[in-house]
Write an enzyme that holds these catalytic residues in place. Structure first.
Site, short mmCIF file in Angstrom:
data_model
loop_
_atom_site.label_atom_id
_atom_site.label_comp_id
_atom_site.label_asym_id
_atom_site.label_seq_id
_atom_site.Cartn_x
_atom_site.Cartn_y
_atom_site.Cartn_z
N ALA A 116 -21.35 -33.22 5.09
CA ALA A 116 -22.83 -33.62 5.06
C ALA A 116 -23.02 -34.78 4.05
CB ALA A 116 -23.54 -32.67 5.16
N ASP A 117 -22.63 -34.55 3.01
CA ASP A 117 -23.05 -35.38 1.76
C ASP A 117 -22.20 -36.68 2.08
OD1 ASP A 117 -24.45 -34.50 -0.88
OD2 ASP A 117 -23.26 -32.67 0.07
N SER A 118 -21.24 -36.92 2.42
CA SER A 118 -20.51 -38.15 2.59
C SER A 118 -21.12 -38.93 3.94
CB SER A 118 -19.07 -37.92 2.86
OG SER A 118 -18.27 -37.06 1.74
#
Length: 401
Positions: free
Chosen positions: A168-170
């Site tokens: 999700a962060d990426s």
């Protein structure tokens, strides 16, 4: 040739962990001058994530490449004032503190735009700046759970499954780099508005989009998707299959012609004439049958034999790779998806290359992630013109590092 299309752009990275730093890494890869601002004692928590060699964090070497570093205690008035001075010369600022934190420190968008009306401010949080969840702690794991990703991932009779990496962060970090460019185009295009703006990014929405049209399907049909393991509800055969020599390969038949080639290859052309075979959803309803045909054929052959046969048939297959396989793959090597960079601490080291290729302004990795505060003197004294004695005093009070 310059370092990339963003040469001359200055970015302040005051974010931590992954989404914000990845956004700024991408901008830096393509020529932007990125200044990484960290807490003078704690630093960015990314320094403690993942493996290290001889005390040097390896992920940091990549995620903070092309970034100069400075330590500032932003919660202290003197540290906040220095940030505002840095912001006067910046084009972009990326942060990921909880909503209201920068405002409490006197460095929120109002103050930042007072000193630099052209500044593009990217605010990355778990759930956004508004709404009932805005004040909650937000991490990629929570977004992976709430986006529908975990619900759809894993074996049908197993638990919801989270990724083993910062998915999700990426996705959010890549999306944020795109949002930055939209805001800069709006600011700088001929006849444009000429001012900066605030970009409200959250971890949930980008991965929710990547998961697919589940909310639309539910809205229109009342259907909730379920876990299918490595199968797809959209087409078949689509799965991972084990070869004779114990390797794993993945097969995709998203295109009708590819599905036909696969079934011809594995010796079952008769199913191609079945009415249900004509659509991806029809084939997905017969996944057990198709998996049995494909799986048994692959299980009688080695990975190399399977790959060669699929390539000759014009069908789609790929080996399931480990990190070692990625590094040794001839296509990855030939296209330089993984490149070698000289690091002052560890010498030559492999890492992901810049994320896409541009013919005229390709970008490059100028240097790897640096030690804490490596550029403090150059940034504050040489460029901002701060009094060296003042900086020494702030350093003694642990406001600057």
């Amino acid at each position: 040739m310059g370092d990339g299309p963003l040469e001359g752009l200055r970015v302040l990275d005051i974010s931590t962990i992954l989404a914000g730093p990845l956004c700024c890494q991408i901008l830096g890869d393509f020529g932007a001058e990125v200044v990484k601002v960290e807490h003078p004692q704690a630093g960015d928590s990314m320094r403690g994530h993942g493996s290290a060699k001889d005390g040097h964090p390896l992920w940091w070497k990549e995620i903070s490449r092309n970034k100069r570093t400075i330590g500032l205690k932003l919660s202290a008035p003197a540290g906040a004032d220095l940030l505002l001075r840095l912001a006067e010369q910046a084009d972009v600022l990326v942060e990921n503190f909880r909503p209201g934190t920068l405002e409490r420190w006197g460095i929120g968008p109002t103050e930042l735009h007072r000193v630099n009306p052209r500044l593009v401010i990217v605010r990355i949080t778990g759930f956004g700046q508004t709404g009932p969840y805005a004040a909650r702690a937000g991490f990629g794991t929570l977004a992976e759970a709430m986006s529908g990703f975990a619900h759809l991932t894993g074996a049908p009779d197993g638990p919801p499954t989270l990724p083993a990496f910062g998915l999700a962060d990426s996705i959010c970090g890549i999306a944020a780099s795109s949002a930055v460019m939209m805001a800069l185009w709006r600011r700088d295009r001929p006849g444009g508005a000429g001012g900066g703006q605030v970009i409200d990014m959250n971890l949930l929405e980008p991965i929710m989009t990547a998961v697919g049209p589940g909310p639309t399907v539910y809205d229109q049909l009342g259907i909730i998707g379920q876990r299918n393991g490595n199968r797809s509800s959209n087409n078949a055969p689509r799965n991972t299959y084990r070869t004779k020599d114990g390797a794993w390969v993945a097969v995709s038949t998203s295109a009708q012609t590819i599905a036909e080639r696969v079934l011809e290859l594995v010796g079952h052309p008769e199913v191609i004439d079945e009415p249900w075979f004509r659509t991806g959803s029809g084939r997905a309803a017969h996944a057990d049958e198709l998996d049995a045909y494909v799986g048994s054929w692959i299980g009688e052959r080695t990975r190399d034999e399977v790959s060669d046969a699929f390539a000759a048939a014009g069908a789609a297959v790929a080996p399931v790779y480990t990190a070692r396989d990625i590094v040794e793959d001839p296509h990855v090597q030939a296209t330089e998806m993984i490149t070698t960079v000289d690091d002052p601490d560890l010498g030559p080291m492999r890492m992901h290359n810049v994320m896409w290729r541009m013919s005229d302004t390709p970008g490059r990795i100028r240097f790897t992630g640096r030690s804490p505060g490596a550029d403090t003197e150059a940034l504050l004294v040489d460029e901002l013109g701060c009094d060296p004695a003042e900086i020494a005093d702030l350093r003694s009070r642990q406001i600057v590092a």
